[in-house]
Design a protein around this motif. Structure first.
Motif: not given
Length: 188
Positions: A67-95
């Motif tokens: 995958v090209t266009g990689l950015g920085r690390h990211v953690a998205v915290y969706w709620d107070d139960q700490i359901n989260l998504e952790v990954g990397v920024e991209l220049a385009a959507p990832f399938v």
């Protein structure tokens, strides 16, 4: 916007008097940013292990998939139960590939600040945003996220220079925020 800058400056001065880290709170309107992530749930005490492990999982997949266009690390915290998504920024959507799926940061109005210092002190930045919103009549929508600066070797000897940008989505026009993956179409 002038009101936002004025209240941010007042808040910064207030916090600085108690000896804690000073934060400039900004109001921003953000579009969503494409991400490649793994979804996790963790307790607060598990985060120092879960977030780096998840970042490693995602990096291994996006590199293997070339995958090209990689950015920085990211953690998205969706709620107070700490359901989260952790990954990397991209220049385009990832399938997606295996447990690594495409997602995106939430879009909309945010209260944001920049934290300089060890990751273990990030809670101070989140608390500063929550206090600023409460003092200035802004309602948090729920999701919040951290974007971690690319690691710099000097941070090993001076962790006070570690940069993390912190964002909290705000309620806009009385609407509520969507859950995990809702912004995966690339957002607005």
């Amino acid at each position: 916007m002038e009101r936002a800058l004025e209240t941010a400056a007042n808040f910064r001065d207030m916090r600085g008097m108690d000896g804690s880290m000073e934060y400039d709170i900004r109001l921003e309107q953000l579009g969503s940013r494409a991400l490649a992530v793994v979804r996790r749930q963790a307790s607060t005490r598990e985060l120092p292990r879960v977030v780096p492990d998840a970042c490693g999982t995602v990096w291994n997949v996006v590199r293997a998939q070339q995958v090209t266009g990689l950015g920085r690390h990211v953690a998205v915290y969706w709620d107070d139960q700490i359901n989260l998504e952790v990954g990397v920024e991209l220049a385009a959507p990832f399938v997606g590939h295996g447990e690594v799926v495409g997602s995106a940061t939430p879009a909309g109005p945010v209260a944001a600040t920049t934290h300089y210092g060890p990751y273990g002190q990030l809670h101070q930045a989140h608390e500063a945003i929550r206090r600023w919103c409460g003092s200035n009549g802004y309602t948090l929508a729920g999701p919040n996220w951290e974007i971690y600066g690319h690691w710099n070797d000097e941070w090993n000897s001076d962790p006070a220079k570690i940069r993390t940008d912190v964002f909290h989505l705000l309620v806009a026009d009385g609407s509520s925020a969507a859950g995990p993956g809702a912004a995966a179409d690339g957002g607005a």
